[in-house]
Design a protein around this motif. Structure first.
Motif, mmCIF file in Angstrom:
data_model
loop_
_atom_site.group_PDB
_atom_site.id
_atom_site.type_symbol
_atom_site.label_atom_id
_atom_site.label_comp_id
_atom_site.label_asym_id
_atom_site.label_seq_id
_atom_site.Cartn_x
_atom_site.Cartn_y
_atom_site.Cartn_z
ATOM 1 N N MET A 196 0.831 -1.195 0.000
ATOM 2 C CA MET A 196 0.000 0.000 0.000
ATOM 3 C C MET A 196 0.874 1.258 0.000
ATOM 4 S SD MET A 196 -2.882 -0.915 2.776
ATOM 5 C CE MET A 196 -3.688 -2.503 2.738
ATOM 6 N N ASN B 258 -12.506 -3.288 3.120
ATOM 7 C CA ASN B 258 -12.259 -3.160 1.681
ATOM 8 C C ASN B 258 -12.380 -1.711 1.221
ATOM 9 O OD1 ASN B 258 -11.684 -5.847 1.255
ATOM 10 N ND2 ASN B 258 -13.838 -6.398 0.982
ATOM 11 N N LYS C 247 -9.216 0.050 2.150
ATOM 12 C CA LYS C 247 -8.130 -0.300 1.216
ATOM 13 C C LYS C 247 -8.296 0.445 -0.107
ATOM 14 C CE LYS C 247 -6.167 -4.663 2.475
ATOM 15 N NZ LYS C 247 -5.500 -5.764 1.849
ATOM 16 N N ASP C 248 -9.525 0.520 -0.586
ATOM 17 C CA ASP C 248 -9.768 1.242 -1.847
ATOM 18 C C ASP C 248 -9.398 2.714 -1.711
ATOM 19 O OD1 ASP C 248 -10.660 -1.090 -2.934
ATOM 20 O OD2 ASP C 248 -12.800 -0.602 -2.793
ATOM 21 N N GLN D 262 -7.341 4.025 0.353
ATOM 22 C CA GLN D 262 -5.893 4.139 0.501
ATOM 23 C C GLN D 262 -5.200 4.130 -0.857
ATOM 24 O OE1 GLN D 262 -3.778 0.836 2.274
ATOM 25 N NE2 GLN D 262 -2.732 2.284 3.611
ATOM 26 N N GLU D 263 -5.630 3.190 -1.701
ATOM 27 C CA GLU D 263 -5.011 3.091 -3.017
ATOM 28 C C GLU D 263 -5.323 4.314 -3.866
ATOM 29 O OE1 GLU D 263 -5.688 -0.528 -5.155
ATOM 30 O OE2 GLU D 263 -4.819 -1.676 -3.525
ATOM 31 N N ILE E 172 -5.388 -5.887 6.916
ATOM 32 C CA ILE E 172 -5.334 -4.467 6.547
ATOM 33 C C ILE E 172 -3.913 -3.903 6.535
ATOM 34 C CG2 ILE E 172 -5.603 -3.541 8.902
ATOM 35 C CD1 ILE E 172 -7.611 -2.191 5.988
ATOM 36 N N ASP F 18 0.329 -3.348 6.277
ATOM 37 C CA ASP F 18 1.624 -3.603 5.641
ATOM 38 C C ASP F 18 2.683 -3.841 6.709
ATOM 39 O OD1 ASP F 18 0.817 -3.207 2.971
ATOM 40 O OD2 ASP F 18 0.770 -1.061 3.344
#
Ligand code: SF4
Length: 158
Positions: A1, A27, A30-31, A33-34, A53, A55
């Motif tokens: 990430m 999810n 995560k979306d 974050q990206e 979740i 890294d």
């Protein structure tokens, strides 16, 4: 990430939620974050959620970081006795896997009266005499993996 300029601190954001809602929220995080290059500081007790979740993971005991590593490395090869006990409590769906649960004796001491030396010594099966007197440093073991334990300090063992 990605690690971006924005830091968002999330303290137990999904702990009170139903499992399917938890998955949707994780999810979504995560979306986000990206898409926006965000960095999350995610505080949680659920080790399954943490693994999904994260890294990098910092394991804390009585307010101190006792182990810090990439998530994959930590879940594969935990070093600190407290981290090992936490990992042993993760349920397995594999019926052939023998449970080797590490049960810690006693209770967590009051954060207002942190034991001298290594804060974990009152519950650690590997504790040595000097663990009661000297607090170990958070020391790098290998690339990006740090641990605070006399078992990994050459000066204490040599
Ligand atoms: S420093 Fe000693 S008491 Fe603390 S975790 Fe390591 S072995 Fe156990």
């Amino acid at each position: 990430m990605a690690v971006g300029p924005e830091l968002i601190i999330a303290d137990e954001p999904v702990s009170a939620l139903d499992v399917s809602i938890q998955a949707q929220i994780l999810n979504l995080l995560k979306d986000l974050q990206e898409e926006y290059g965000l960095t999350f500081l995610f505080i949680a007790h659920d080790l399954g959620v943490v693994e999904y979740i994260s890294d990098r993971v910092a394991v804390m005991y009585l307010g101190r970081v006792v182990e810090l590593a990439d998530a994959k490395m930590l879940y594969r090869d935990a070093k600190h006795p407290y981290t090992k006990a936490l990992m042993s409590a993760i349920p397995s769906l594999d019926p052939t896997r023998k449970s080797q649960r590490v049960l810690l004796p006693g209770d967590v001491p009051s954060p207002a009266r942190v034991p001298p030396g290594c804060p974990f010594h009152t519950r650690c099966a590997a504790a040595m005499p000097h663990c009661r007197e000297r607090e170990p440093r958070l020391k790098p073991l290998e690339s990006g993996h740090l641990v605070s334990c006399w078992l990994y300090e050459d000066s204490a063992n040599g």
